[in-house]
Design a protein around this motif. Structure first.
Motif, mmCIF file in Angstrom:
data_model
loop_
_atom_site.group_PDB
_atom_site.id
_atom_site.type_symbol
_atom_site.label_atom_id
_atom_site.label_comp_id
_atom_site.label_asym_id
_atom_site.label_seq_id
_atom_site.Cartn_x
_atom_site.Cartn_y
_atom_site.Cartn_z
ATOM 1 N N SER A 201 0.479 -1.027 0.324
ATOM 2 C CA SER A 201 0.010 -0.119 -0.227
ATOM 3 C C SER A 201 0.760 1.496 0.148
ATOM 4 N N GLN A 202 1.538 1.257 0.544
ATOM 5 C CA GLN A 202 2.550 2.102 0.616
ATOM 6 C C GLN A 202 3.547 2.614 -0.614
ATOM 7 N N LEU A 203 3.689 1.656 -1.294
ATOM 8 C CA LEU A 203 4.220 1.708 -2.946
ATOM 9 C C LEU A 203 3.718 2.334 -3.625
ATOM 10 N N GLU A 204 2.291 1.902 -3.494
ATOM 11 C CA GLU A 204 1.094 2.321 -4.227
ATOM 12 C C GLU A 204 1.019 3.323 -4.701
ATOM 13 N N GLU A 205 1.298 3.944 -3.210
ATOM 14 C CA GLU A 205 0.936 5.567 -3.071
ATOM 15 C C GLU A 205 1.727 6.184 -3.872
ATOM 16 N N SER A 206 2.912 6.084 -4.151
ATOM 17 C CA SER A 206 3.538 6.602 -5.337
ATOM 18 C C SER A 206 3.811 5.766 -6.976
#
Length: 233
Positions: A201-206
């Motif tokens: 989910s953190q990677l998806e933010e970018s």
């Protein structure tokens, strides 16, 4: 046969604590680095420029994308630090005559597959591929993945990163991202993680392109690569 049985046991490997920490640190540093330069090489996916920290000062984004070949597209970003470069990344039409005619009619997928980005060597700190490596227009030729990665390596400064996101054809992408192919491009794997991992989910933010057109499945993955010291072979 399951996906993991077909592709090997290491496909399901979970990142170590050290790999996770390195990834968290990288994501934090890239967001505040004042001279950060990002290059996105894409086919038809959306730009991730708007998902990043503000592009101001010396921070620059270059989107080298195939869909700008479409004569109906006219992008004039209001921010001079965000630039789009029109590339033909479509490749020669494949399949039978009817399919070839249909693909040739798509103006951004006609002609030879040209992955050469008109930017200088070592200009970028990061090169991002979103659903590119697993595209059949890349995997249909054994030469294209190595050449595409070599081009990414050329664009990177020493210690730079390649970020790969695959949610459409992850199986094809994984088969082509061998250790040998990476090494020849002067790259090595930093970590790989699959959908469902806490870091996803953190990677998806970018990097998700602000789209929900993909289906969550355990085969989907992110892989982060780093450019090794010295010149690529």
């Amino acid at each position: 046969m399951s996906f993991y049985e077909e592709n090997g046991p290491d496909i399901a490997a979970v990142p170590t604590a050290a790999q996770r920490e390195a990834c968290y640190q990288y994501l934090a540093e890239r967001a505040v680095r004042p001279d950060f330069v990002m290059v996105q090489i894409g086919h038809s996916g959306l730009s991730v420029a708007d998902q990043q920290a503000p592009w101001r000062g010396e921070r620059r984004y270059f989107g080298a994308v195939a869909w700008l070949q479409d004569e109906n597209v006219n992008i004039q970003p209001p921010n001079p630090n965000v630039q789009f470069l029109s590339l033909n990344l479509g490749g020669e039409p494949k399949g039978d005559e009817e399919q070839a005619e249909q693909e040739a009619a798509e103006s951004w997928y006609s002609g030879p597959y040209d992955f050469s980005v008109p930017l200088s060597d070592g200009i970028a700190h990061e090169v991002f591929f979103g659903d590119v490596i697993g595209d059949s227009r890349v995997t249909d030729s054994t030469k294209r993945t190595p050449l595409l990665l070599a081009e990414a390596s050329r664009l990177l400064s020493p210690g730079g990163h390649v970020v790969i996101r695959e949610t459409i054809s992850p199986g094809r992408a994984l088969k082509s991202l061998t250790t040998e192919v990476l090494a020849k491009a002067g790259l090595k794997s930093m970590l790989r993680l699959h959908w469902g991992d806490p870091l996803w989910s953190q990677l998806e933010e970018s990097y998700d392109g602000q789209t929900t057109s993909w289906f969550p499945k355990k085969e989907n993955f992110y892989q982060l690569l780093t450019k090794t010291a010295g010149e690529q072979e």
